[in-house]
Every structure is written in structure tokens, then in C-alpha cells.
Design an enzyme around this catalytic site. Structure first.
Site, PDB file in Angstrom:
ATOM      1  CB  THR A 172       4.004 -15.590  -5.118  1.00  0.00           C
ATOM      2  OG1 THR A 172       5.409 -15.761  -5.240  1.00  0.00           O
ATOM      3  CG2 THR A 172       3.667 -14.123  -5.289  1.00  0.00           C
ATOM      4  N   GLY A 202      12.591 -11.149  -7.880  1.00  0.00           N
ATOM      5  CA  GLY A 202      11.723 -11.638  -8.954  1.00  0.00           C
ATOM      6  C   GLY A 202      10.734 -10.582  -9.414  1.00  0.00           C
ATOM      7  CG  ASP A 203       6.948 -11.940 -11.013  1.00  0.00           C
ATOM      8  OD1 ASP A 203       7.487 -12.836 -10.333  1.00  0.00           O
ATOM      9  OD2 ASP A 203       5.725 -11.905 -11.227  1.00  0.00           O
ATOM     10  CB  THR A 223       1.650 -16.639  -8.530  1.00  0.00           C
ATOM     11  OG1 THR A 223       2.372 -17.671  -7.850  1.00  0.00           O
ATOM     12  CG2 THR A 223       0.437 -17.255  -9.217  1.00  0.00           C
ATOM     13  CE1 TYR A 225      13.094 -18.963 -12.251  1.00  0.00           C
ATOM     14  CE2 TYR A 225      12.572 -21.297 -12.418  1.00  0.00           C
ATOM     15  CZ  TYR A 225      13.487 -20.294 -12.184  1.00  0.00           C
ATOM     16  OH  TYR A 225      14.781 -20.610 -11.892  1.00  0.00           O
ATOM     17  N   GLY A 226       9.597 -16.061 -11.545  1.00  0.00           N
ATOM     18  CA  GLY A 226       9.731 -14.629 -11.717  1.00  0.00           C
ATOM     19  C   GLY A 226      10.569 -14.168 -12.881  1.00  0.00           C
TER      20      GLY A 226
END
Length: 306
Positions: A172, A202-203, A223, A225-226
Site C-alpha cells: 500500500t 480494507g482500511d 499501511t 493488515y487492513g
């Protein structure tokens, strides 16, 4: 005295010096330097923080090394679905897109959502229709295809799992900036997870989780693990700790990444710029592609923890 600050990231994860050739390291450093220079040029010319973060992120989206734009990973069925968001700290206006395909620079489409619609977040077919209405060029899948990315998909399919691209030393991208007028902005863009299914988002496109900016506190781009960053509302949490508990930017960012996220099992990092121009770049993984610069200072890029 007016000043500006800019920080960028290209993903965080298992990034080890022993696993990179000199050529690979040099190419990634050049890409970070180019993005940083592009964003700084906008700031030095008196441009807005919004333009600076969009410019820097576009540079990273156009680079095949990172999991955003051209370098986006593949979904389970072999497509490239991209997410992005941008936020203005002066107005708290924001724009975001998710699950868009064929858009060269999703970050620019996100800004269009913010400035040319009444909405904040568009996704899937609706976001595609919006892009077509604004005559955003839609590129053929070949532009986004790479043998390396497809091999990642094949390996993930064989193991029946989704995987963070950061584990393969790419990820990301994002940027945060303070401009000469004292305004903050943040932007984030991603291709998501390799082998993702079911419309997973994801986030990175979620305001408050992966992206947040407020002139009273800071600008943040995340950035990692979302799913964990969504649960922790990470970007907003940094701002909240500054606003309501009086923590410095460094203290707030460290608490969120190295304590709260670490305790949850969240792997990754963030970049942040404070309203006074201070910069924080904490991460709890082995490495994070990152760069930063302040007015009158030499630009710096880094990859590893040390």
C-alpha cells in the site's frame, strides 16, 4: 515562519536486507525519491497539501513496484480491484473509492469524489459509473498485469489463502503533508490483498481507519493488515490521542502502532505529519518503505528498521 513537511510510504511488512538484491533496493529507493521529490516540488511552489499528497501518491501508483495503481495485486478471479482515499485537514472534506478497476490513478478519482460530488465514498459499479461520467480514462487490464503479481496469485490460490502483499516486500502507498499555509492532508491507495474474494475492502479507503487529516492535530496514512486497522480506527485514533489526551504526535503514533495495534496482532505502520510540521513514521514490522522531507532539509528515504 511558514514551513512545509511531507512523508510518504510504500508499504510495511517483512522487508529484510538479506532478501533484497542491491539492484532491487536501489530501484525502490529511486521510486521513493521520485515520489518525494514530486510532492515536495508542489509544496515548495506554494501548492496545497492536497495537491502534494495526490502528486506523491500518483507517482507511487504509476510505479509497478508497489501494490497500488499499476502494481496492484490480483483478486481470486484474476482482476485488479483498487481502493483509495484522500482527506483535507482544513475542511475535513474527504473522498474515497473502493473496488475500482482500470483507473490508472484511484487517488485522483478519490479527489474527484471529494470535490465534484456530494458524497464521500463510492464503490464498485457506482464508482466506475462516476469515473465514466467524469471521462476518467479506463485502461485495459494489460496495463496492470505482471508475471510477478500473477505468480503471487497462483501461489495464494494453491494454498487457499489471501495474503498481504507486504510480505513480498511491496505494499500500500500513502502520503501526508503540511503546506506553507498551515493546512494538512492525507492520501492512501492500495490494490488490497492477493487472492481476495467476496468484495473485501480494507482500511485504505476508509476515512478514519487508513486515512485521516485535521488541521488541529495531524494527517495520517496507514499501511498493514487492513482488518486490524479497521477495528482500531487507527488514523483517527492518533488524532484523538493528540486532541483529547494532549499527546505529542510521536507519542500518539507510537502508542497506536507499537502498543494498541501490536496487542491486537495488527502488523504494519503509519506515517503522520503534525500541525507544527513534526513527522512520525512508526511501524511494528520488519521494515517499511518510507521517505520524508521538511522545508530547508535534505530528503531521506529508508526501508529497513535500522
Amino acid at each position: 515562519m511558514s514551513t512545509y513537511s511531507l512523508a510518504i510510504h510504500g508499504g510495511a511488512g517483512t522487508i529484510l536486507r538479506s532478501e533484497m538484491t542491491e539492484e532491487q533496493e536501489a530501484s525502490h529507493r529511486r521510486a521513493l525519491q521520485q515520489a518525494l521529490a514530486a510532492g515536495e516540488q508542489a509544496l515548495a511552489a506554494g501548492g496545497s497539501a492536497l495537491t502534494a499528497v495526490e502528486t506523491a501518491v500518483k507517482s507511487l501508483e504509476d510505479c509497478e513496484y508497489f501494490n497500488a495503481g499499476r502494481g496492484s495485486v490480483f483478486t481470486h478471479d484474476g482482476r485488479n480491484e483498487m481502493d483509495a482515499s484522500i482527506m483535507c485537514g482544513a475542511t475535513l472534506n474527504a473522498g474515497a473509492v473502493a473496488m475500482v478497476e482500470g483507473v490508472k490513478n484511484p487517488i485522483s478519482l478519490s479527489r474527484m469524489v471529494m470535490e465534484r460530488s456530494d458524497h464521500v465514498f463510492l464503490c464498485g459499479p457506482g464508482a466506475q459509473e462516476f469515473a465514466r461520467d467524469l471521462e476518467v480514462p479506463i485502461l485495459e487490464p494489460d496495463y496492470f498485469f505482471s508475471d510477478f503479481r500473477y505468480q503471487q496469485l497462483e501461489e495464494a490460490r494453491a494454498k487457499n489463502r489471501v495474503q498481504l502483499d507486504h510480505s513480498d516486500k511491496f505494499g500500500t502507498v500513502g502520503a501526508v503533508a503540511l503546506d506553507l499555509r498551515g493546512n494538512l492532508a492525507a492520501a492512501t491507495s492500495t490494490g488490497g490483498l492477493t487472492n481476495k474474494r467476496y468484495g473485501r475492502v480494507g482500511d485504505s479507503s476508509v476515512i478514519g481507519a487508513g486515512t485521516y487529516a485535521n488541521n488541529a492535530t495531524c494527517a495520517v496514512s496507514c499501511t498493514g493488515y487492513g482488518e486490524y486497522f479497521l477495528r482500531g480506527v487507527v488514523a483517527y485514533d492518533v488524532s484523538c490521542l493528540m486532541e483529547y489526551q494532549g499527546l505529542s504526535l510521536a507519542e500518539a503514533a507510537d502508542r497506536v502502532i507499537n502498543h494498541k495495534q501490536a496487542a491486537m496482532g495488527g502488523d504494519g505502520g503509519l506515517i503522520a505529519v503534525g500541525h507544527k510540521g513534526e513527522i512520525a513514521l512508526p511501524f511494528n514490522s520488519e521494515g517499511m518503505y518510507r521517505g520524508w522531507v521538511r522545508k530547508g532539509e535534505k530528503a531521506v528515504v529508508a526501508i529497513y528498521r535500522s
